[in-house]
Design a protein around this motif. Structure first.
Motif, PDB file in Angstrom:
ATOM      1  N   UNK A  78      14.430   5.474  -5.724  1.00  0.00           N
ATOM      2  CA  UNK A  78      14.551   4.102  -5.222  1.00  0.00           C
ATOM      3  C   UNK A  78      14.764   4.020  -3.711  1.00  0.00           C
ATOM      4  N   UNK A  79      15.321   5.054  -3.103  1.00  0.00           N
ATOM      5  CA  UNK A  79      15.527   5.014  -1.651  1.00  0.00           C
ATOM      6  C   UNK A  79      14.399   5.677  -0.866  1.00  0.00           C
ATOM      7  N   UNK A  80      13.343   6.040  -1.549  1.00  0.00           N
ATOM      8  CA  UNK A  80      12.294   6.791  -0.865  1.00  0.00           C
ATOM      9  C   UNK A  80      11.633   5.969   0.234  1.00  0.00           C
ATOM     10  N   UNK A  81      11.485   4.678   0.004  1.00  0.00           N
ATOM     11  CA  UNK A  81      10.834   3.847   1.021  1.00  0.00           C
ATOM     12  C   UNK A  81      11.627   3.883   2.328  1.00  0.00           C
ATOM     13  N   UNK A  82      12.959   3.820   2.192  1.00  0.00           N
ATOM     14  CA  UNK A  82      13.790   3.825   3.397  1.00  0.00           C
ATOM     15  C   UNK A  82      13.621   5.148   4.149  1.00  0.00           C
ATOM     16  N   UNK A  83      13.572   6.206   3.410  1.00  0.00           N
ATOM     17  CA  UNK A  83      13.467   7.518   4.058  1.00  0.00           C
ATOM     18  C   UNK A  83      12.111   7.677   4.747  1.00  0.00           C
ATOM     19  N   UNK A  84      11.059   7.400   3.995  1.00  0.00           N
ATOM     20  CA  UNK A  84       9.722   7.649   4.536  1.00  0.00           C
ATOM     21  C   UNK A  84       9.420   6.703   5.694  1.00  0.00           C
ATOM     22  N   UNK A  85       9.808   5.461   5.544  1.00  0.00           N
ATOM     23  CA  UNK A  85       9.493   4.505   6.609  1.00  0.00           C
ATOM     24  C   UNK A  85      10.262   4.819   7.887  1.00  0.00           C
ATOM     25  N   UNK A  86      11.403   5.499   7.742  1.00  0.00           N
ATOM     26  CA  UNK A  86      12.157   5.876   8.937  1.00  0.00           C
ATOM     27  C   UNK A  86      11.475   7.006   9.706  1.00  0.00           C
ATOM     28  N   UNK A  87      10.624   7.736   9.028  1.00  0.00           N
ATOM     29  CA  UNK A  87      10.004   8.908   9.659  1.00  0.00           C
ATOM     30  C   UNK A  87       8.563   8.630  10.077  1.00  0.00           C
ATOM     31  N   UNK A  88       7.844   7.898   9.252  1.00  0.00           N
ATOM     32  CA  UNK A  88       6.418   7.697   9.491  1.00  0.00           C
ATOM     33  C   UNK A  88       6.179   6.409  10.274  1.00  0.00           C
ATOM     34  N   UNK A  89       5.440   6.533  11.351  1.00  0.00           N
ATOM     35  CA  UNK A  89       5.111   5.373  12.171  1.00  0.00           C
ATOM     36  C   UNK A  89       3.738   4.834  11.792  1.00  0.00           C
ATOM     37  N   UNK A  90       3.546   3.572  12.065  1.00  0.00           N
ATOM     38  CA  UNK A  90       2.209   2.994  11.969  1.00  0.00           C
ATOM     39  C   UNK A  90       1.830   2.517  10.586  1.00  0.00           C
ATOM     40  N   UNK A  91       2.772   2.464   9.663  1.00  0.00           N
ATOM     41  CA  UNK A  91       2.450   1.975   8.318  1.00  0.00           C
ATOM     42  C   UNK A  91       3.454   0.882   7.964  1.00  0.00           C
ATOM     43  N   UNK A  92       2.930  -0.179   7.423  1.00  0.00           N
ATOM     44  CA  UNK A  92       3.803  -1.224   6.902  1.00  0.00           C
ATOM     45  C   UNK A  92       4.164  -0.851   5.468  1.00  0.00           C
ATOM     46  N   UNK A  93       5.417  -0.490   5.244  1.00  0.00           N
ATOM     47  CA  UNK A  93       5.812   0.037   3.943  1.00  0.00           C
ATOM     48  C   UNK A  93       6.234  -1.043   2.951  1.00  0.00           C
ATOM     49  N   UNK A  94       6.170  -2.277   3.347  1.00  0.00           N
ATOM     50  CA  UNK A  94       6.600  -3.307   2.397  1.00  0.00           C
ATOM     51  C   UNK A  94       5.726  -3.241   1.147  1.00  0.00           C
ATOM     52  N   UNK A  95       6.331  -3.582   0.021  1.00  0.00           N
ATOM     53  CA  UNK A  95       5.672  -3.401  -1.279  1.00  0.00           C
ATOM     54  C   UNK A  95       4.330  -4.122  -1.322  1.00  0.00           C
ATOM     55  N   UNK A  96       4.262  -5.258  -0.700  1.00  0.00           N
ATOM     56  CA  UNK A  96       3.033  -6.042  -0.787  1.00  0.00           C
ATOM     57  C   UNK A  96       1.894  -5.410   0.010  1.00  0.00           C
ATOM     58  N   UNK A  97       2.219  -4.874   1.183  1.00  0.00           N
ATOM     59  CA  UNK A  97       1.119  -4.348   1.977  1.00  0.00           C
ATOM     60  C   UNK A  97       0.830  -2.884   1.679  1.00  0.00           C
ATOM     61  N   UNK A  98       1.724  -2.216   0.979  1.00  0.00           N
ATOM     62  CA  UNK A  98       1.478  -0.817   0.608  1.00  0.00           C
ATOM     63  C   UNK A  98       1.876  -0.644  -0.858  1.00  0.00           C
ATOM     64  N   UNK A  99       1.027  -1.166  -1.745  1.00  0.00           N
ATOM     65  CA  UNK A  99       1.407  -1.161  -3.167  1.00  0.00           C
ATOM     66  C   UNK A  99       1.200   0.202  -3.834  1.00  0.00           C
ATOM     67  N   UNK A 100       1.700   0.277  -5.047  1.00  0.00           N
ATOM     68  CA  UNK A 100       1.555   1.467  -5.879  1.00  0.00           C
ATOM     69  C   UNK A 100       0.073   1.819  -6.027  1.00  0.00           C
ATOM     70  N   UNK A 101      -0.238   3.128  -6.006  1.00  0.00           N
ATOM     71  CA  UNK A 101      -1.594   3.660  -6.137  1.00  0.00           C
ATOM     72  C   UNK A 101      -2.493   3.276  -4.962  1.00  0.00           C
ATOM     73  N   UNK A 102      -1.880   3.258  -3.768  1.00  0.00           N
ATOM     74  CA  UNK A 102      -2.697   3.117  -2.568  1.00  0.00           C
ATOM     75  C   UNK A 102      -2.289   4.196  -1.566  1.00  0.00           C
ATOM     76  N   UNK A 103      -3.011   4.245  -0.473  1.00  0.00           N
ATOM     77  CA  UNK A 103      -2.866   5.333   0.487  1.00  0.00           C
ATOM     78  C   UNK A 103      -2.961   4.763   1.902  1.00  0.00           C
ATOM     79  N   UNK A 104      -2.162   5.312   2.817  1.00  0.00           N
ATOM     80  CA  UNK A 104      -2.189   4.823   4.195  1.00  0.00           C
ATOM     81  C   UNK A 104      -2.154   6.013   5.162  1.00  0.00           C
ATOM     82  N   UNK A 105      -2.682   5.767   6.386  1.00  0.00           N
ATOM     83  CA  UNK A 105      -2.612   6.782   7.430  1.00  0.00           C
ATOM     84  C   UNK A 105      -1.535   6.385   8.427  1.00  0.00           C
ATOM     85  N   UNK A 106      -0.782   7.378   8.896  1.00  0.00           N
ATOM     86  CA  UNK A 106       0.266   7.079   9.858  1.00  0.00           C
ATOM     87  C   UNK A 106       0.498   8.250  10.786  1.00  0.00           C
TER      88      UNK A 106
END
Lengths: 995, 205
Positions: free
Chosen positions: A766-794
């Motif tokens: 459940x805290x994975x979003x907080x961890x990953x978003x703190x490290x990876x730049x250039x991706x909007x990690x909100x659930x709506x813009x980065x939903x389950x079963x999708x992929x982003x570059x950062x």
């Protein structure tokens, strides 16, 4: 002492002490064990295998059947070392085999007294009944037979293998081999010359002859010097070509340190034995010939030796093998031994020659020394036990078959014999070649050759030095032939075949034993017995009597044995035939076979991810998955495995865990037909998957059974990244290439393995979003813009990363991929960012529990190649509107059965009871055999999250039996009740991964 | 200890062989072994007989791709190693990687071709010294004799119990004076250990 005051090729400046059966002896550098023992007057060097008769040295090379020793003790011990070939070194410890308690007083020799009760086929006949006694018999036989023992502790020495290529491999560095090597080398060929001895020269080392006006030894030295100076010539000493395989592939065993004191070995090269794997354009077999004995009564007494060996001991080792010698021959060559002995000061009492009136040049020379020649006569018996004391000589009838008249006894302590020569055709036979019987020379000679090879010199049945040199000079064809050096030519009287001396022509098996195979104690009477019992084929007789079964593989005895068999069957030798020669030419150590590929490091490669050292530093224990070493779990101080796995699972579900998923197979699929290709390979539809979207897929074999599974991400218009299971990566790539290249060449698709390129950090919980978003730049990690079963570059610190929001745990999860060179950096950044959430690294065991809690299948654990996607309850993954590999098989009568074994969950009635994986599932607690088996437990764990035992299983008709109680039969007879359930034990609605 | 990390040039990176200490072979007379760390590697796919591919590739790379089996060629952008009738390995200076990837991908956009960065998945060793061929022979059944393996050749071979690509690096006239060996990252520890073990007899104290 029997050492001659001068001469020989030994280095008298280097005296060497060694021990034999506890007693210390002296020898010189250049001595073998047997030459040194003979020089010290040691006659009895062992006891025979079956009858425990005293035995002495017969030969001087690979053919020796008796002089087998146990060399060294403890970890360095080597069994069955041929003393004729093993060089002595300072401090060498040598022990006899087959003698207990000593060679001179052997309690087992009682067998000799009862030898008529130990006939051919003795074991088959005697130890077969009563059956229950076999174990007792076996124990006794093993103790009695001996033949050395293997070390009981690990071998401290190093072995390796090396590949080599050449234009010409010359096997054997005798006169013909040296000439062939020289001819090849002068023509600029790449040459390997291998010889089993410590020095090049072959028989020349044992002869007092001249070549081109030089002593043979000097001639050899000059040739070797010339060869050594050439850049593309490799000279291998102490190197036995032991195997000849297809495509001119040969194996050589090079013994690099066995001649050195143990303390000196590692400092010299570090490698004890090297196996050369040679691929040769052409092979020259110059392996020489083995002298063969004649089977006469008591021919195994110590002091009966082959003529060529006697010449060797006198000329090469400066040893007198006896004081009074009788020579027994059927050919001219052996007269040389008489001359050598005479020159060395040994009294040569007589030469017994079975030929009527031998007039060869050597014969005349022997006569001129006033040595008595007793022609048309044979040695019919040998007296003495631990040494020859006298021989009986009979004249023979002109037909040459039976003896006549009365015996004359001649006192002697050495009987030198020669029955002619057998070309060493072993390698030719191994290569697939055939031999033919040559009447004129009374031996098998090379006939049909099936690989690029030629046999020359004595190995080709050309026994004179001049013939050897001539064949060697022209071995590689006339265009590169070299001049043949000058040697003295002498006139030779033809040999007369003589195999055995029969005293009773009516019953040729009668009389004292005439040994054929000394190592296995097979005598002529055993062959006659075998034929009387109905054996006719040489292969059967060999096995029934054990002829040629020893470590010497019958190099002295086989041909004589076959001649005796021919006599017993009243047929000629060609129709009797020979047995098959197989590798190895001489015994090879297990170390040489294994090379360096033993032990933990080199037996099987360990594949490691770029994060391996981090895992080690974190205290991980590792699990092998294929060749990959994956972290299994990370125990903290005082934790059991279960404690650690519970902690890792709970931390992941309650906060955040991190796992190294780099080992998952990754294949880039590129091309305009990539989607069509995926459509055919996978069971579900791929054409509508959007860019940066991911989909789970099943891959089936043509039989419709699950082969692999994984998530594939669409990276770009015509670019996909497929994930495979860790173990399946190579086979999936191969499978897909097969289809692309052979069935669907019209598809414009390229596949490239990128498994090793990426480090994949799975951040889960459940805290994975907080961890990953703190490290990876250039991706909007909100659930709506980065939903389950999708992929982003950062980016991470300006380094490219691809983040896939996919999950194998049912939790909110991100897999972050980065160029593996930066893997550790990424991982450490994630750990750092996760610190406030107590981010917990977890291994494969927690991974397995987490996925089992969600009922996710592991291909290869929950499936076994007989499980279809329907059996897994995953019909949703099967497209009904397109074709795909395996689809038609899913329509088969057997695959559409509804009562197949199906994938279900199991809940034990006792929630604390964890089932064993593999446990068999039955309907009731019946002990009636056979009990119908319903299936088995495929996965089973303690689930800390569900706070109970959970299991997955394949159960017949499982989908229709939800809620039924079944029983798992335990090894101890107990039955554990469990209820068939859904495979999903946690979060059945799948809400958590969609957070 | 690591000799392979060049921390100043490329921060935060670790070469695949960073755990293997090759320093004993750095200045050894018989045999020298060193990692050429953090080179960039690209797999280029396309058909040898497809002129629309080969011409664009040649134009971007600055030289024709080698079409003959088991050969390699070099250009100002990359060493180009033949891997198969539709596959090449490009060995690229790390600083050139991004622009090359960009250019190849763009130029080959409408061609049946593939450009895949595999930089993190491989590493490269350089081996030189009189014992080089013998060392290679301990790992590979391929014949590296100068009469067989000439300056324009490369080979993908069994290497111990893994696989590797070998091609000449330093060349003096027709004589190859050092070889490059490329293998997968995951096998680096294993192969590094194997090579150190095999090299033991050529190490002078």
């Amino acid at each position: 002492m029997s050492r001659l005051p001068q001469g020989g090729l030994i280095d008298r400046s280097e005296s060497i002490s060694f021990s034999f059966d506890g007693k210390t002896y002296k020898g010189y550098r250049g001595d073998t064990i047997t030459s040194a023992l003979l020089a010290n007057g040691v006659r009895v060097i062992g006891r025979s295998w079956k009858y425990h008769r005293p035995r002495g040295v017969i030969g001087d090379g690979a053919e020796e059947p008796n002089a087998l020793f146990q060399v060294e003790e403890g970890a360095y011990t080597i069994p069955n070392v041929r003393g004729t070939q093993a060089e002595i070194y300072e401090g060498m410890v040598v022990k006899s085999t087959n003698a207990w308690p000593s060679v001179n007083f052997d309690l087992m020799s009682v067998f000799g007294v009862f030898s008529r009760f130990l006939p051919a086929g003795f074991y088959y006949k005697t130890f077969m009944w009563p059956k229950s006694f076999w174990m007792t018999y076996e124990h006794f036989i093993r103790k009695a037979s001996g033949l050395g023992h293997s070390p009981r502790v690990a071998d401290p020495e190093k072995y390796d293998k090396i590949n080599a290529h050449c234009d010409v491999l010359v096997v054997g560095a005798g006169p013909s081999g040296l000439m062939a090597a020289l001819a090849a080398a002068r023509a600029g060929r790449r040459v390997i010359l291998a010889d089993e001895q410590a020095a090049f020269g072959g028989r020349l080392l044992s002869e007092r002859t001249t070549i081109d006006g030089k002593s043979a030894v000097d001639w050899v030295r000059d040739v070797v010097d010339e060869l050594s100076a050439m850049p593309d010539v490799r000279l291998l000493k102490r190197a036995t070509v032991f195997g000849y395989h297809d495509q001119n592939f040969l194996t050589i065993n090079e013994r690099k340190t066995d001649h050195l004191a143990i303390a000196d070995r590692t400092t010299v090269s570090g490698v004890r034995e090297r196996t050369w794997r040679v691929r040769a354009k052409q092979v020259v077999i110059a392996t020489g010939a083995h002298e063969r004995p004649i089977a006469f009564a008591n021919n195994d007494r110590p002091g009966v030796m082959l003529a060529s060996a006697v010449s060797s001991y006198v000329n090469r080792y400066a040893v007198k093998p006896g004081e009074r010698a009788v020579i027994f021959v059927n050919n001219d060559d052996a007269y040389q031994a008489a001359l050598d002995l005479h020159q060395a000061g040994v009294t040569v009492v007589a030469v017994v020659d079975c030929r009527g009136n031998p007039q060869g040049e050597l014969t005349k020379l022997v006569s001129s020394h006033d040595i008595r020649i007793i022609s048309r006569s044979v040695v019919s018996n040998v007296e003495g036990s631990k040494s020859v004391t006298a021989v009986e000589v009979h004249s023979i009838d002109p037909d040459g078959c039976s003896i006549s008249g009365s015996a004359q006894s001649i006192e002697c302590d050495l009987l030198v014999q020669s029955g002619g020569w057998n070309p060493a055709i072993h390698l030719l036979a191994q290569s697939g070649g055939k031999v033919r019987w040559c009447e004129q020379r009374a031996c098998f000679v090379p006939d049909v050759v099936v690989q690029a090879q030629t046999s020359i010199g004595a190995a080709n049945g050309r026994f004179s030095l001049r013939e050897c040199l001539t064949e060697g000079a022209a071995a590689l064809g006339d265009d590169v032939a070299i001049d043949v050096p000058q040697v003295k030519q002498i006139s030779v009287e033809a040999m007369k075949p003589l195999w055995q001396v029969i005293t009773d022509p009516q019953k040729p098996w009668r009389g004292p034993k005439r040994f054929l195979d000394m190592q296995n104690d097979v005598s002529a009477s055993d062959i006659y017995l075998a034929t009387r019992e109905g054996f006719k084929s040489v292969e059967h007789v060999k096995r029934y009597t054990a002829l040629g079964f020893g470590t010497d593989q019958g190099k002295t005895g086989n041909i004589v044995g076959m001649a005796v068999l021919a006599h017993a069957l009243d047929q000629d030798i060609p129709s009797t035939g020979t047995t098959t020669f197989r590798p190895n030419y001489t015994p090879i150590s297990f170390g040489a076979v294994a090379g360096g590929e033993i032990g933990g490091t080199f037996f099987d490669p360990a594949r490691k991810t770029a994060l391996h050292e981090w895992h080690e530093e974190a205290g991980a224990l590792f699990e092998n998955v294929g060749q990959w070493h994956r972290p299994w779990y990370y125990p903290r101080a005082g934790e059991s495995m279960q404690d650690a796995v519970n902690r890792e699972c709970l931390a992941t579900r309650n906060s955040v865990g991190i796992m190294d998923a780099s080992t998952l197979g990754k294949i880039e699929i590129v091309g305009k037909d990539a989607a069509e290709f995926l459509n055919r390979i996978y069971t579900n539809a791929w054409k509508k998957l959007g860019v940066n979207c991911a989909r789970y897929g099943f891959m089936l074999g043509e039989d419709g059974m699950v082969m692999d599974d994984g998530v594939t991400v669409r990276l770009d218009e015509n670019r996909y990244l497929m994930h495979t299971t860790t173990g399946g990566a190579a086979s999936v790539l191969q499978w897909m290439e097969l289809w692309l290249q052979t069935e669907w060449p019209e598809l414009e698709v390229f596949l490239t393995s990128v498994t090793d390129h990426w480090v994949t950090a799975a951040v889960v919980g459940p805290n994975s979003r907080k961890v990953v978003s703190a490290v990876v730049d250039g991706i909007d990690f909100t659930a709506d813009s980065f939903p389950f079963m999708t992929s982003r570059e950062g980016k991470v610190n300006d380094l490219y990363v691809r983040v896939n929001r996919i999950s194998f745990s049912g939790e909110l999860a991100y897999e972050v991929n980065i160029n593996a060179n930066y893997g550790r950096h990424l991982w450490e950044r994630l750990m750092q960012a996760g610190e406030e959430f107590d981010i917990t690294p977890y291994g494969t065991e927690a991974l397995h529990v987490l996925r089992a809690e969600k009922g996710y299948v592991i291909v290869g654990q929950d499936t076994d190649g007989s499980v279809s996607p329907v059996d897994l309850g995953m019909n949703w993954a099967l497209s009904k509107t397109k074709d795909y590999l395996g689809r038609r098989s899913l329509e088969r009568e057997d695959t559409i059965r509804t009562d197949r074994k199906q994938f279900v969950g199991l809940l034990t009635e006792d929630a604390t009871r964890v089932l064993p994986e593999g446990g068999q599932i039955v309907n009731d607690q019946s002990t009636v055999i056979p009990t119908p088996m319903l299936g088995h437990v495929t996965s089973s764990y303690w689930s800390a999250c569900a706070e109970r035992s959970i299991a997955l299983a394949l159960v017949k008709d499982g989908f229709n039996r939800m809620g039924d109680t079944v029983y798992i039969a335990m090894e101890n007879g107990e039955f554990v009740p469990a209820v068939i359930s859904s495979t999903v034990f946690i979060d059945p609605e799948g809400e958590r991964q969609k957070l | 200890m690591s000799i392979a990390i060049t921390m100043n040039e490329i921060p935060q990176s670790q070469s695949p062989l960073n755990q293997i200490d090759l320093s004993v072979l750095a200045d050894n007379p018989q045999l020298q072994l060193r990692e050429v760390p953090l080179q960039a590697f690209v797999i280029l796919r396309g058909k040898s007989d497809d002129a629309s591919f080969t011409s664009v590739a040649a134009q971007v790379l600055g030289n024709e791709l080698p079409i003959k089996a088991n050969t390699w060629a070099t250009s100002k952008k990359a060493d180009m190693l033949w891997y198969g009738p539709s596959e090449w390995l490009l060995v690229v200076e790390p600083g050139e990687l991004d622009s090359l990837l960009e250019e190849l991908t763009t130029q080959l956009k409408n061609t049946h071709a593939g450009v895949v960065d595999v930089t993190g998945g491989s590493t490269m060793l350089e081996i030189s010294g009189p014992a080089t061929i013998e060392l290679l022979a301990k790992a590979s059944p391929f014949d590296f004799h100068p009469s067989v393996f000439t300056r324009d050749q490369c080979v993908q071979t069994v290497f111990a119990k893994a696989s590797a690509t070998v091609y000449p690096f330093a060349i003096d006239g027709e004589t190859i004076t050092s070889f490059r060996v490329i293998f997968r990252r995951s096998f680096a520890d294993y192969l590094g250990t194997c090579l150190l073990d095999a090299a033991e007899e050529y190490v002078q104290d």
